[in-house]
Write a protein that holds these residues in place. Structure first.
Motif, PDB file in Angstrom:
ATOM      1  N   LYS A   2       0.817  -1.144   0.022  1.00  0.00           N
ATOM      2  CA  LYS A   2      -0.009  -0.074   0.113  1.00  0.00           C
ATOM      3  C   LYS A   2       1.096   1.218  -0.174  1.00  0.00           C
ATOM      4  CE  LYS A   2      -3.726  -2.089   2.620  1.00  0.00           C
ATOM      5  NZ  LYS A   2      -4.655  -2.024   3.535  1.00  0.00           N
ATOM      6  N   LYS A   3       0.473   2.291  -0.743  1.00  0.00           N
ATOM      7  CA  LYS A   3       1.093   3.511  -0.662  1.00  0.00           C
ATOM      8  C   LYS A   3       0.188   4.541   0.001  1.00  0.00           C
ATOM      9  CE  LYS A   3       3.028   7.210  -3.714  1.00  0.00           C
ATOM     10  NZ  LYS A   3       3.524   7.758  -2.575  1.00  0.00           N
ATOM     11  N   PHE A   4       0.540   4.647   1.213  1.00  0.00           N
ATOM     12  CA  PHE A   4      -0.242   5.711   2.097  1.00  0.00           C
ATOM     13  C   PHE A   4      -0.158   7.271   1.778  1.00  0.00           C
ATOM     14  CE2 PHE A   4       1.087   2.142   4.605  1.00  0.00           C
ATOM     15  CZ  PHE A   4      -0.176   1.358   5.108  1.00  0.00           C
ATOM     16  N   ASP A  25      -8.928   1.792   3.929  1.00  0.00           N
ATOM     17  CA  ASP A  25      -7.946   2.367   2.857  1.00  0.00           C
ATOM     18  C   ASP A  25      -8.404   3.554   2.327  1.00  0.00           C
ATOM     19  OD1 ASP A  25      -6.318   0.133   3.189  1.00  0.00           O
ATOM     20  OD2 ASP A  25      -6.584  -0.795   1.269  1.00  0.00           O
ATOM     21  N   THR A  28      -6.538   5.937   4.789  1.00  0.00           N
ATOM     22  CA  THR A  28      -5.053   5.706   4.665  1.00  0.00           C
ATOM     23  C   THR A  28      -4.251   5.753   3.450  1.00  0.00           C
ATOM     24  OG1 THR A  28      -5.057   3.270   4.749  1.00  0.00           O
ATOM     25  CG2 THR A  28      -5.111   4.547   7.065  1.00  0.00           C
ATOM     26  N   VAL A  29      -5.061   5.264   2.463  1.00  0.00           N
ATOM     27  CA  VAL A  29      -4.261   5.220   1.107  1.00  0.00           C
ATOM     28  C   VAL A  29      -5.031   6.334   0.181  1.00  0.00           C
ATOM     29  CG1 VAL A  29      -4.254   3.849  -0.942  1.00  0.00           C
ATOM     30  CG2 VAL A  29      -3.928   2.754   1.162  1.00  0.00           C
ATOM     31  N   ASP A  30      -6.363   6.739   0.116  1.00  0.00           N
ATOM     32  CA  ASP A  30      -6.868   7.561  -0.552  1.00  0.00           C
ATOM     33  C   ASP A  30      -6.863   9.024  -0.211  1.00  0.00           C
ATOM     34  OD1 ASP A  30      -7.384   5.548  -2.429  1.00  0.00           O
ATOM     35  OD2 ASP A  30      -9.575   5.251  -1.557  1.00  0.00           O
ATOM     36  N   SER A  66      -8.334  -6.937   2.776  1.00  0.00           N
ATOM     37  CA  SER A  66      -7.465  -6.156   2.199  1.00  0.00           C
ATOM     38  C   SER A  66      -7.577  -4.570   2.062  1.00  0.00           C
ATOM     39  CB  SER A  66      -7.028  -6.619   0.704  1.00  0.00           C
ATOM     40  OG  SER A  66      -7.741  -6.266  -0.139  1.00  0.00           O
ATOM     41  N   HIS A  67      -8.785  -4.204   2.254  1.00  0.00           N
ATOM     42  CA  HIS A  67      -9.193  -2.625   2.249  1.00  0.00           C
ATOM     43  C   HIS A  67      -8.957  -1.943   3.627  1.00  0.00           C
ATOM     44  CE1 HIS A  67     -11.543  -3.538  -1.590  1.00  0.00           C
ATOM     45  NE2 HIS A  67     -10.491  -3.132  -1.766  1.00  0.00           N
ATOM     46  N   HIS A  68      -8.677  -2.846   4.719  1.00  0.00           N
ATOM     47  CA  HIS A  68      -8.345  -2.234   6.167  1.00  0.00           C
ATOM     48  C   HIS A  68      -7.151  -2.764   6.591  1.00  0.00           C
ATOM     49  CE1 HIS A  68     -11.667  -5.165   6.551  1.00  0.00           C
ATOM     50  NE2 HIS A  68     -12.664  -4.266   5.940  1.00  0.00           N
TER      51      HIS A  68
END
Length: 114
Positions: A2-4, A25, A28-30, A66-68
């Motif tokens: 993941k790219k945070f 995510d 944290t990601v978006d 995988s989304h959290h």
């Protein structure tokens, strides 16, 4: 991998010592702000009980682990500093971002489905 949205050097001490939490995510990601936060009762040491979501996640999105991830509450406070004043709310508390004001407001707590 993941790219945070925030890098480690951007994380400041806003809500330290509050334990772990779950966040999606979308935050944290978006880089979306917290739009819904709920505190579940917890008996595990270092588990704050908090779960943070952007508020626009679908059920299919939430069903995919995988989304959290598990994060320090302080990390999520850096994505949405306005959560810090609500972190002392007791278990069985929930807050949602009001579309008109942009502020997090208390909403009815709903226990998760078993």
């Amino acid at each position: 991998m993941k790219k945070f949205a925030l890098t480690a050097d951007q994380i400041k001490p806003l809500a330290t010592g509050r334990g772990g939490c779950i966040a999606t995510d979308r935050i944290t990601v978006d880089g979306r702000p917290v739009g819904y936060m709920v505190r579940e009762p917890s008996t595990r040491q270092h588990d704050s009980g908090w779960c943070f979501m952007a508020g626009d996640e679908t059920q299919d999105y939430m069903d995919d682990p995988s989304h959290h991830g598990i994060y320090d509450v302080n990390t999520i406070a850096n994505y949405s500093p306005d959560i810090t004043s609500l972190l002392d709310a007791p278990p069985c508390s929930a807050f949602e971002r009001d579309a008109a004001t942009g502020k997090l407001v208390a909403v009815m707590y709903e226990a998760p489905l078993e």
